[in-house]
Write a protein that holds these residues in place. Sequence first.
Motif, short mmCIF file in Angstrom:
data_model
loop_
_atom_site.label_atom_id
_atom_site.label_comp_id
_atom_site.label_asym_id
_atom_site.label_seq_id
_atom_site.Cartn_x
_atom_site.Cartn_y
_atom_site.Cartn_z
N LEU B 10 43.59 50.74 30.44
CA LEU B 10 43.78 51.58 29.26
C LEU B 10 43.81 50.70 28.02
O LEU B 10 44.54 49.70 27.99
N THR B 11 43.03 51.05 27.03
CA THR B 11 43.15 50.38 25.73
C THR B 11 43.33 51.44 24.65
O THR B 11 42.55 52.40 24.59
N VAL B 12 44.35 51.26 23.85
CA VAL B 12 44.60 52.16 22.71
C VAL B 12 44.09 51.45 21.46
O VAL B 12 44.36 50.27 21.27
N PHE B 13 43.32 52.16 20.65
CA PHE B 13 42.74 51.50 19.48
C PHE B 13 43.00 52.33 18.22
O PHE B 13 43.41 53.48 18.29
N GLY B 14 42.72 51.73 17.09
CA GLY B 14 42.78 52.46 15.84
C GLY B 14 43.90 52.00 14.95
O GLY B 14 44.88 51.39 15.38
N GLU B 15 43.72 52.30 13.67
CA GLU B 15 44.73 51.99 12.67
C GLU B 15 45.07 53.28 11.94
O GLU B 15 44.20 54.14 11.75
N SER B 16 46.30 53.40 11.52
CA SER B 16 46.82 54.66 11.01
C SER B 16 45.94 55.27 9.91
O SER B 16 45.70 56.47 9.90
N HIS B 17 45.46 54.44 9.01
CA HIS B 17 44.66 54.95 7.90
C HIS B 17 43.21 54.47 7.97
O HIS B 17 42.51 54.43 6.97
N GLY B 18 42.77 54.05 9.17
CA GLY B 18 41.38 53.67 9.35
C GLY B 18 40.53 54.90 9.64
O GLY B 18 40.92 56.03 9.32
N GLU B 19 39.37 54.69 10.26
CA GLU B 19 38.48 55.83 10.50
C GLU B 19 38.99 56.75 11.59
O GLU B 19 38.76 57.96 11.56
N GLY B 20 39.63 56.16 12.58
CA GLY B 20 40.12 57.01 13.66
C GLY B 20 40.96 56.20 14.62
O GLY B 20 41.01 54.97 14.54
N ILE B 21 41.66 56.92 15.48
CA ILE B 21 42.45 56.28 16.53
C ILE B 21 42.02 56.89 17.85
O ILE B 21 41.38 57.94 17.87
N GLY B 22 42.36 56.25 18.93
CA GLY B 22 41.96 56.80 20.21
C GLY B 22 42.34 55.92 21.36
O GLY B 22 43.13 54.98 21.23
N ALA B 23 41.77 56.26 22.51
CA ALA B 23 42.05 55.51 23.72
C ALA B 23 40.84 55.55 24.63
O ALA B 23 40.07 56.51 24.61
N VAL B 24 40.69 54.49 25.39
CA VAL B 24 39.69 54.46 26.46
C VAL B 24 40.44 54.14 27.74
O VAL B 24 41.27 53.23 27.76
N ILE B 25 40.14 54.90 28.77
CA ILE B 25 40.79 54.65 30.05
C ILE B 25 39.74 54.62 31.15
O ILE B 25 38.97 55.55 31.33
N ASP B 26 39.73 53.47 31.83
CA ASP B 26 38.77 53.22 32.89
C ASP B 26 39.51 53.28 34.22
O ASP B 26 40.67 52.89 34.31
N GLY B 27 38.86 53.79 35.24
CA GLY B 27 39.47 53.80 36.56
C GLY B 27 40.02 55.16 36.98
O GLY B 27 40.67 55.26 38.02
N VAL B 28 39.75 56.20 36.20
CA VAL B 28 40.17 57.54 36.58
C VAL B 28 39.14 58.09 37.57
O VAL B 28 37.96 58.13 37.26
N PRO B 29 39.55 58.49 38.75
CA PRO B 29 38.57 58.93 39.75
C PRO B 29 37.85 60.22 39.36
O PRO B 29 38.35 60.99 38.53
#
Lengths: 355, 355, 355, 355
Positions: B10-29
Amino acid sequence: MSSYGDKIKLTVFGESHGEGIGAVIDGVPAGYKIDMDKVLIQMARRAPGKDRTATTRVEKDFPNVKSGILNGVTTGAPICCIIENTNTKSGDYANLMDKPRPGHSDYTAYVKYGGHNDIRGGGHFSGRLTAPLVFVGAVLRQILEQKGIRIAAHISSIGAVEDTPFDPVNIDNQLIDELSASGFALIDKEKEAPMREIVESARMNLDSVGGTVECAVVGLPAGVGGPLFEGIEGAVAKAVFGIPAVKGIEFGKGFAATRMLGSENNDEFEYKDGRVVTKTNNSGGILGGISSGMPIIFRAAIKPTPSISKEQTTVNLQTGKTDTLVVKGRHDPCIVPRAVSVVEAVAAIAVFDLL
Amino acid sequence: MSSYGDKIKLTVFGESHGEGIGAVIDGVPAGYKIDMDKVLIQMARRAPGKDRTATTRVEKDFPNVKSGILNGVTTGAPICCIIENTNTKSGDYANLMDKPRPGHSDYTAYVKYGGHNDIRGGGHFSGRLTAPLVFVGAVLRQILEQKGIRIAAHISSIGAVEDTPFDPVNIDNQLIDELSASGFALIDKEKEAPMREIVESARMNLDSVGGTVECAVVGLPAGVGGPLFEGIEGAVAKAVFGIPAVKGIEFGKGFAATRMLGSENNDEFEYKDGRVVTKTNNSGGILGGISSGMPIIFRAAIKPTPSISKEQTTVNLQTGKTDTLVVKGRHDPCIVPRAVSVVEAVAAIAVFDLL
Amino acid sequence: MSSYGDKIKLTVFGESHGEGIGAVIDGVPAGYKIDMDKVLIQMARRAPGKDRTATTRVEKDFPNVKSGILNGVTTGAPICCIIENTNTKSGDYANLMDKPRPGHSDYTAYVKYGGHNDIRGGGHFSGRLTAPLVFVGAVLRQILEQKGIRIAAHISSIGAVEDTPFDPVNIDNQLIDELSASGFALIDKEKEAPMREIVESARMNLDSVGGTVECAVVGLPAGVGGPLFEGIEGAVAKAVFGIPAVKGIEFGKGFAATRMLGSENNDEFEYKDGRVVTKTNNSGGILGGISSGMPIIFRAAIKPTPSISKEQTTVNLQTGKTDTLVVKGRHDPCIVPRAVSVVEAVAAIAVFDLL
Amino acid sequence: MSSYGDKIKLTVFGESHGEGIGAVIDGVPAGYKIDMDKVLIQMARRAPGKDRTATTRVEKDFPNVKSGILNGVTTGAPICCIIENTNTKSGDYANLMDKPRPGHSDYTAYVKYGGHNDIRGGGHFSGRLTAPLVFVGAVLRQILEQKGIRIAAHISSIGAVEDTPFDPVNIDNQLIDELSASGFALIDKEKEAPMREIVESARMNLDSVGGTVECAVVGLPAGVGGPLFEGIEGAVAKAVFGIPAVKGIEFGKGFAATRMLGSENNDEFEYKDGRVVTKTNNSGGILGGISSGMPIIFRAAIKPTPSISKEQTTVNLQTGKTDTLVVKGRHDPCIVPRAVSVVEAVAAIAVFDLL
């Protein structure tokens, strides 16, 4: 996994009554002097049999370094240390496979490993596995000291008797020296007698007591750690919960901060001798998961030793019926004094991995 | 790293006042149904602006799923979710680069990133980054539910006002349903009024308050987790300390167990309906780092929001002098009610990664 | 996992005909300038539709940077880049779920994901997923260049037509500049015509051809990498095999070295301009898994594109019978020219992670 | 790192002339029977001194299992194995610190470790470190066999003499049995004489020769592995490049496929005995990084042993001048026959980690 680390790779191996226990640690850089006498001092602090707070077993926890250190200097290759097992009385544990001890891993390990785990002496779950942790911590803290980072811990409580806490903004080197060599580490030495009284009382009642250990990491520069899952709190907690019997951890004011106002809990910044410091250190030296340059302070909760000689109710997995159990063998009525060096060791491991 | 996980990544990305925030999660069956309405319910619980315990900002935290879910079913490829940033008032934060807010990551991030981090709204350190965590948790808990594992949390205290704790041996589905849909999750609803009073009082004083969240994971089979660094406590702690403002965690009786005797704290085993259970659950469902089949129970300490409108002392990194600061902008006087869904989410993430 | 890295954490996400594709990379340090025009040049090199060696699809692979770069400088927070999917013709792929294409992942992905994977356009297995890889590589190579490390690759063969190999001891900056901006990168430009002829001939026959890409990393200082599983070869191989269609990799003389004598293959050391160098560089700049300071040289084998328009035999998973298939849609008869920038990108990723 | 694995954590430790070498492997499940005689057979295949292709050193490579196996059954705790070092002649290596051997890690390790690495016998870079790899592989392959997965390799070439390759679609159990017990593993035994002739000729000329090893993994079900960095090729390559002297790897047709047309290289599917199979197996059993159910086939390139007794040019790091060197000590003129069991071992490690 019995493995820890991102930058280092640590694996602790061994079973309490098997051939030996030990640790392998990969990722330790070359060229650091390691004083083996200092390592042995740390291992002696953890070893049992020193006094009546501990079990009467005499373990000979001599760490054989098989690799990674040549002529007292790290080679950069993985360091392997083995402690041979001797003086084990396996007979004492014969019936535990059938009747799991309350508060112990016997039942849960039985489920996880389908009964194939080595149950003797707790096997891989034994508190004895903390000996290699102390070895590894004792090596790594010497490297940390060469970078100006020092670690010390003390018994912050046994039962309801509390030691004076660290002054979170100013921990001097003399105190660190004293604590990190002590077998019953206290800031206020007058607390030793009442603490020993509690432990002795538990022993007389075939019972046990828990306590807390407070640990400080001094000299860690500002800027170590990171946001979210990179935070110092998470890394240290992961390492500290690797110690059997730890059931809680708090940084700085911790749970007490939940009853404070923001204006009380916030640590105001100021310049002091040209450096940015905080006037108080309620945060335990960590803001946003990153070190502030103030001492890292945390407290670990250690539950009362589950091995007690009182009769307890448990299940008999063989008969499928509820049954009773009297745990035999030699057990510590309180592991908190011995746990101090283990907490320091895992703190060293966690901080080393963060750098 | 803003990354978590062994089996999942899991990686959480983004900055509060940037373009966007989100997450990527690998390994979900592949092959699990995900009900996006249920996800939105969880995200709404965390979203600000519902009432006066929270900031008046209105975030539109709509999660755009870019990959990994097709026609409401997981594909097995990484799931990426993005929440676009809108309604940001960056001007409010202009002077924070020079004058770090006490209790915040401003100073430590400045040191770590050499001033290159995005300071606006806290940047990557913003509590806003918990929105993608809730998204991920809301997806994973649906998969966990399909395996019979359920998660619920409640506000166990705000300031000194405490909610009734979970019954650690028996948590029924109706309570779980109620709590995990509530925006102010309490077991004893009569505590809502006094809790709100404390928060409102803090707001009126331009101050803030903290609290604790208690979380239960029900239905986890015995045998999950492992010894030493594989323990459930370490995995959950690492995830929970990923939430900004958490400063402590305890499992089962936790710190209170340190004042108990072994005979009081040990959970005796018995057979009940043919299953091995413990009569009490002081261990929080974890023995030797491994689940016992009883509910996993932990409590997280959340410090008072550091952003307060009272004048505070700080340093001016530009002038090199001690200075004062009044933090502007819209801030929660208490984030504990909103944190409940975040704690549930990271618990789901940690448990999912352990399975 | 679609994830890579120890010091960095990279996850590539997206499905060919889903909402978008992209990458998140955590662990990129703050304060590095990133020239987005240079990134676009690399992405244009990989993009299809430039000439007749490639598919006629026109992808608009514009990378939207959502986080981690502010005003052209890295912030230290994870960088997320998204490329929206447009111009997709999903209808062409309708029957692939039943009749897997020979040489493709259709069948194996079907087994792994139980039919829940997104089959359209190859889904997460599409060569299109190399676009975010090129983005990430293009960012990281700019940071590497600021440390004096440069990367270039060329088409070393298509079918039986071979380009002149790199001079392994001396690769000048002008050649690197030329190659790393070229859409059909060759050292000996006279090979372009015969190579295109082979590709055109394959296209006319509804067939495809493979080839090799040779890549050089220049300026990597001696001492990077390590023994056993820490070796440069393993790290680079793991990254390069992340590119679909790569079936082999060799470093330095590689397979040819197996027919040489030790006295021929060993690279003798000498002092040159006060530096230790090797007279030859048959080792590809790597000894004992560690860089020698000479250029790192490796060659990747790229199989002929499996998507061909000739009729082929396959199975029909619906009917359970052997069947025939004619693959429709637009396909590259040779992906080697486009793969050059992808190989450079993953080399940058691997080297960055090693530092 | 000398560490490998996601689901398992393997660390190889030790230096050639230190106290001992060994391996620790965490993550091996409980309850699998391990036949130690079978382990010793594999270790004997790798051990030197059997015949004139190998060094005349007699190593007593007896693996002492310290933990993780009790009464011949895995306990689920980490397995540690130690091989004590005996019969070491350290004097032979005295001048290598100053004059690095061409083709060896002496120089690069010197740079990386600042001269603190253990140079004696190659230290942690010695081929001797493959002994614990064979131990680990020999344990894991027994578990794999209990799941129906078998591994065998052979000398596919020494110098220009080539053995018959595996039939990639059909490898019978008898061949696997023969090869995986052989000390000079060949499919076509008539190639032994000419191969030995090449090796003997190199020895007489104080030189050395290289070769290739082909390895097959049979019985791996379809659906293992994954896209991008999760692919089988990357995982196996990372493990195989962990063997010193490996400089290349190819799967299926590998580099030869780059000269084939897509219509020649694609493996057509068909039903056979109700199962989906491919008529040919040019892909080496891997499509899209995922196993197809056909045998996994790969070939590793092993460079000629760099330790040769011919005089070579090198640098003298002490004098700062170019100098000459004659390497003393006992060295293999060809390590390919001994490498066969090592390749099998790391294949077992990689496949085990993938499952």
